[in-house]
Design a protein around this motif. Structure first.
Motif, PDB file in Angstrom:
ATOM      1  N   THR A  39      56.392 -35.254  35.693  1.00  0.00           N
ATOM      2  CA  THR A  39      58.158 -34.704  35.822  1.00  0.00           C
ATOM      3  C   THR A  39      58.692 -34.536  34.677  1.00  0.00           C
ATOM      4  N   LYS A  40      57.909 -35.054  33.244  1.00  0.00           N
ATOM      5  CA  LYS A  40      58.681 -34.944  31.962  1.00  0.00           C
ATOM      6  C   LYS A  40      57.258 -34.533  31.006  1.00  0.00           C
ATOM      7  N   GLU A  43      60.309 -34.181  25.886  1.00  0.00           N
ATOM      8  CA  GLU A  43      61.828 -34.557  26.294  1.00  0.00           C
ATOM      9  C   GLU A  43      62.210 -33.695  27.386  1.00  0.00           C
ATOM     10  N   THR A  44      61.095 -32.634  27.816  1.00  0.00           N
ATOM     11  CA  THR A  44      61.730 -31.790  28.938  1.00  0.00           C
ATOM     12  C   THR A  44      61.277 -32.272  30.207  1.00  0.00           C
ATOM     13  N   THR A  45      62.340 -32.254  31.257  1.00  0.00           N
ATOM     14  CA  THR A  45      62.278 -32.626  32.447  1.00  0.00           C
ATOM     15  C   THR A  45      61.658 -31.113  33.161  1.00  0.00           C
ATOM     16  N   ASN A 103      55.082 -24.967  28.944  1.00  0.00           N
ATOM     17  CA  ASN A 103      54.752 -26.279  29.890  1.00  0.00           C
ATOM     18  C   ASN A 103      53.185 -26.399  29.759  1.00  0.00           C
ATOM     19  N   THR A 125      53.039 -43.240  32.309  1.00  0.00           N
ATOM     20  CA  THR A 125      53.514 -42.688  31.018  1.00  0.00           C
ATOM     21  C   THR A 125      52.467 -42.761  30.286  1.00  0.00           C
ATOM     22  N   LEU A 136      54.290 -37.667  27.952  1.00  0.00           N
ATOM     23  CA  LEU A 136      54.447 -37.203  29.412  1.00  0.00           C
ATOM     24  C   LEU A 136      54.952 -38.429  30.265  1.00  0.00           C
ATOM     25  N   THR A 137      55.570 -37.976  31.480  1.00  0.00           N
ATOM     26  CA  THR A 137      55.834 -38.883  32.351  1.00  0.00           C
ATOM     27  C   THR A 137      55.239 -38.374  33.839  1.00  0.00           C
TER      28      THR A 137
END
Length: 146
Positions: A39-40, A43-45, A103, A125, A136-137
């Motif tokens: 999902t992340k 800092e980028t969603t 990505n 996380t 990343l998340t």
């Protein structure tokens, strides 16, 4: 005689500590098992449409998934809250330029730099091994467990 009993007691405590650690490590691998949607990245969603996924298999400590364009596979090692990835290989499809490639690069860097993790409320996380920044998340897919 007292020294021998003391030595045996110390030996048993070391063995039991080692066995306890093994149990904790196995439990961590089992807890980590499953498929996650990233999902992340940094800092980028990234949305679910990005298709970045990873699946952990506790049986052989393997990891595999998709970067949004290419597939990857490899292995992982966890030790309490430490987590590292190794032998990561990736297909080399020609992907469209833009966010997909950015990505993919961020994702590959996250795997290479992971040092620890946290899994809470089905959210994984990954943290950097150098400064514990969030790499990343990911959200665990709970549908497959049913």
């Amino acid at each position: 005689m007292k020294k021998a009993i003391f030595a045996i007691a110390i030996l048993i405590s070391f063995i039991s500590c080692d066995e306890t650690k093994k149990v904790i490590d196995v439990a961590g691998s089992v807890q980590l098992s499953g498929t996650y949607t990233i999902t992340k990245l940094d800092e980028t969603t990234v949305g679910a449409k990005a298709g970045i996924t990873m699946t952990f298999a506790a049986i052989d400590k393997s990891v595999r998934g998709n970067t949004g364009c290419n597939s990857f596979f490899g292995s992982y090692n966890n030790d309490l809250y430490a987590l590292t990835f190794s032998e990561i290989a990736m297909t080399e499809k020609a992907c469209p330029a833009g966010n997909i490639m950015q990505n993919e690069i961020k994702f590959a860097n996250a795997l290479n730099n992971t040092g620890s993790y946290n899994l809470q409320d089905n959210v994984l996380t990954l943290y950097s091994k150098t400064d514990r920044s969030v790499l990343l998340t990911a959200k665990k897919d709970t549908k497959e467990a049913q």
